[in-house]
Motif scaffolding. Structure first.
Motif, PDB file in Angstrom:
ATOM      1  N   ILE A 163       0.879  -1.170   0.000  1.00  0.00           N
ATOM      2  CA  ILE A 163       0.000   0.000   0.000  1.00  0.00           C
ATOM      3  C   ILE A 163       0.914   1.217   0.000  1.00  0.00           C
ATOM      4  N   ARG A 164       0.480   2.257  -0.706  1.00  0.00           N
ATOM      5  CA  ARG A 164       1.357   3.401  -0.912  1.00  0.00           C
ATOM      6  C   ARG A 164       0.635   4.729  -0.662  1.00  0.00           C
ATOM      7  N   GLY A 165       1.429   5.761  -0.334  1.00  0.00           N
ATOM      8  CA  GLY A 165       0.915   7.123  -0.298  1.00  0.00           C
ATOM      9  C   GLY A 165       0.626   7.729   1.050  1.00  0.00           C
ATOM     10  N   GLY A 166       0.538   6.913   2.112  1.00  0.00           N
ATOM     11  CA  GLY A 166       0.195   7.472   3.409  1.00  0.00           C
ATOM     12  C   GLY A 166      -1.297   7.765   3.538  1.00  0.00           C
ATOM     13  N   SER A 167      -1.686   8.287   4.698  1.00  0.00           N
ATOM     14  CA  SER A 167      -3.110   8.550   4.936  1.00  0.00           C
ATOM     15  C   SER A 167      -3.288   9.665   5.958  1.00  0.00           C
ATOM     16  N   PHE A 168      -4.547   9.887   6.325  1.00  0.00           N
ATOM     17  CA  PHE A 168      -4.883  10.880   7.345  1.00  0.00           C
ATOM     18  C   PHE A 168      -4.577  10.377   8.744  1.00  0.00           C
ATOM     19  N   GLY A 169      -4.335   9.070   8.909  1.00  0.00           N
ATOM     20  CA  GLY A 169      -4.299   8.414  10.213  1.00  0.00           C
ATOM     21  C   GLY A 169      -3.319   8.995  11.213  1.00  0.00           C
ATOM     22  N   HIS A 170      -3.565   8.684  12.478  1.00  0.00           N
ATOM     23  CA  HIS A 170      -2.754   9.227  13.574  1.00  0.00           C
ATOM     24  C   HIS A 170      -1.274   8.890  13.414  1.00  0.00           C
ATOM     25  N   TYR A 171      -0.975   7.691  12.955  1.00  0.00           N
ATOM     26  CA  TYR A 171       0.420   7.263  12.828  1.00  0.00           C
ATOM     27  C   TYR A 171       1.020   7.604  11.458  1.00  0.00           C
ATOM     28  N   ASN A 172       0.256   8.273  10.630  1.00  0.00           N
ATOM     29  CA  ASN A 172       0.730   8.565   9.282  1.00  0.00           C
ATOM     30  C   ASN A 172       1.367   9.946   9.222  1.00  0.00           C
ATOM     31  N   THR A 173       2.643   9.942   9.482  1.00  0.00           N
ATOM     32  CA  THR A 173       3.449  11.154   9.494  1.00  0.00           C
ATOM     33  C   THR A 173       3.731  11.612   8.064  1.00  0.00           C
ATOM     34  N   ALA A 174       4.338  12.776   7.951  1.00  0.00           N
ATOM     35  CA  ALA A 174       4.735  13.258   6.626  1.00  0.00           C
ATOM     36  C   ALA A 174       5.727  12.289   5.989  1.00  0.00           C
ATOM     37  N   ALA A 175       6.646  11.754   6.786  1.00  0.00           N
ATOM     38  CA  ALA A 175       7.664  10.840   6.248  1.00  0.00           C
ATOM     39  C   ALA A 175       7.043   9.586   5.645  1.00  0.00           C
ATOM     40  N   ARG A 176       5.924   9.129   6.218  1.00  0.00           N
ATOM     41  CA  ARG A 176       5.246   7.948   5.691  1.00  0.00           C
ATOM     42  C   ARG A 176       4.426   8.256   4.443  1.00  0.00           C
ATOM     43  N   SER A 177       4.346   9.521   4.097  1.00  0.00           N
ATOM     44  CA  SER A 177       3.630   9.922   2.885  1.00  0.00           C
ATOM     45  C   SER A 177       4.570  10.132   1.698  1.00  0.00           C
ATOM     46  N   ARG A 178       5.863   9.893   1.887  1.00  0.00           N
ATOM     47  CA  ARG A 178       6.830  10.109   0.811  1.00  0.00           C
ATOM     48  C   ARG A 178       6.523   9.240  -0.416  1.00  0.00           C
ATOM     49  N   SER A 179       6.962   9.675  -1.567  1.00  0.00           N
ATOM     50  CA  SER A 179       6.733   8.941  -2.821  1.00  0.00           C
ATOM     51  C   SER A 179       7.300   7.531  -2.770  1.00  0.00           C
ATOM     52  N   ALA A 180       8.414   7.342  -2.069  1.00  0.00           N
ATOM     53  CA  ALA A 180       9.096   6.051  -2.044  1.00  0.00           C
ATOM     54  C   ALA A 180       8.647   5.147  -0.908  1.00  0.00           C
ATOM     55  N   TYR A 181       7.911   5.682   0.074  1.00  0.00           N
ATOM     56  CA  TYR A 181       7.580   4.890   1.260  1.00  0.00           C
ATOM     57  C   TYR A 181       6.653   3.734   0.907  1.00  0.00           C
ATOM     58  N   ARG A 182       6.947   2.568   1.475  1.00  0.00           N
ATOM     59  CA  ARG A 182       6.129   1.382   1.202  1.00  0.00           C
ATOM     60  C   ARG A 182       5.881   0.587   2.472  1.00  0.00           C
ATOM     61  N   THR A 183       4.675   0.098   2.604  1.00  0.00           N
ATOM     62  CA  THR A 183       4.330  -0.841   3.648  1.00  0.00           C
ATOM     63  C   THR A 183       3.351  -1.832   3.035  1.00  0.00           C
ATOM     64  N   SER A 184       2.790  -2.744   3.851  1.00  0.00           N
ATOM     65  CA  SER A 184       1.997  -3.810   3.244  1.00  0.00           C
ATOM     66  C   SER A 184       0.884  -4.298   4.150  1.00  0.00           C
ATOM     67  N   VAL A 185      -0.101  -4.961   3.548  1.00  0.00           N
ATOM     68  CA  VAL A 185      -1.227  -5.575   4.260  1.00  0.00           C
ATOM     69  C   VAL A 185      -1.551  -6.913   3.603  1.00  0.00           C
ATOM     70  N   THR A 186      -2.284  -7.755   4.304  1.00  0.00           N
ATOM     71  CA  THR A 186      -2.723  -9.015   3.729  1.00  0.00           C
ATOM     72  C   THR A 186      -3.929  -8.785   2.817  1.00  0.00           C
ATOM     73  N   SER A 187      -4.319  -9.818   2.109  1.00  0.00           N
ATOM     74  CA  SER A 187      -5.399  -9.692   1.125  1.00  0.00           C
ATOM     75  C   SER A 187      -6.757  -9.408   1.738  1.00  0.00           C
TER      76      SER A 187
END
Length: 253
Positions: free
Chosen positions: A214-238
């Motif tokens: 999942i990409r792009g970051g969000s409004f969420g409490h833990y979603n800092t500016a750094a997590r919104s960077r173009s290169a930032y990546r994290t993941s979730v299950t299906s």
């Protein structure tokens, strides 16, 4: 004979109305190109999973906005599926949330399109920029919906809205895409895996895996500016569903 004709006319009208039930999507044409995917070692907030490598992508179309409740609700009504919740934030033109990767994939297929690959997503987000954000070396809460209590690289704090905002509220990137930073995370079609160091053309990720990017970051409490960077990546299950993750569509036509 007349009865048969009436049945045929009725069926034809029903099929036409069903075809017309699919919601409209505003598409942006993304040109083919080559870019450096990932982040430079000196980029503030960088993670080890962001290894830089050259990627070439073919031209494609991407939805101008994140998929909205209005669009997803139309899908649910058309196939008889239960609608997802909205936390009383409102529906309409807010990005749909509480959809899993499988839900997003099913919706995309019903729409006759697909989810973006991770390479397509980052290429589209960057819009020919080399900086941490398509806005440059900083991202403010007047440019995107993220938790402004955690600004980028020591910059001034901003607003924490604590919920989604209607799509298109903030200015688009150079390709004409809105909310590529913040608002809701966006699913990619790939299985999540470490990057290859080699140059690639239209990579689609491994054939199997356990999670999806999942990409792009969000409004969420833990979603800092750094997590919104173009290169930032994290993941979730299906099958995970979150109030911070939504959908963006891609078409190869």
């Amino acid at each position: 004979m007349k009865k048969n004709v009436l049945i045929i006319v009725f069926m034809g009208a029903w099929l036409f109305s069903t075809a017309q039930a699919k919601p409209k999507v505003e598409w942006v044409s993304i040109p083919a190109g080559t870019f450096i995917m990932g982040s430079a070692p000196c980029e503030v907030g960088r993670n080890l999973e962001e290894t830089q490598h050259q990627v070439t992508v073919s031209a494609f179309k991407m939805s101008k906005y994140e998929v909205t409740y209005k669009q997803y609700d139309a899908y649910c009504e058309a196939i008889g599926r239960e609608k997802v919740g909205d936390k009383d934030w409102g529906r309409g033109n807010r990005p749909v949330i509480f959809v899993s990767w499988q839900d997003a994939t099913d919706f995309a297929e019903w729409m006759g399109c697909r989810l973006p690959t991770e390479a397509e997503w980052e290429y589209a987000c960057r819009a020919n920029t080399l900086t941490p954000f398509h806005t440059g070396n900083n991202l403010t809460t007047s440019q995107a919906n993220f938790n402004g209590e955690y600004p980028y690289n020591g910059n001034a704090k901003g607003e924490y809205r604590g919920q989604t905002t209607p799509v298109g509220l903030f200015a688009p990137n150079a390709f004409g895409l809105h909310d590529m930073h913040g608002n809701v995370w966006e699913y990619c079609s790939d299985w999540y895996a470490p990057y290859s160091h080699e140059a690639q053309t239209d990579p689609k990720g491994p054939k199997t895996g356990e999670k999806h990017p999942i990409r792009g970051g969000s409004f969420g409490h833990y979603n800092t500016a750094a997590r919104s960077r173009s290169a930032y990546r994290t993941s979730v299950t299906s099958d995970e569903r979150h109030d911070t993750v939504g959908i963006r569509l891609v078409s190869s036509d």
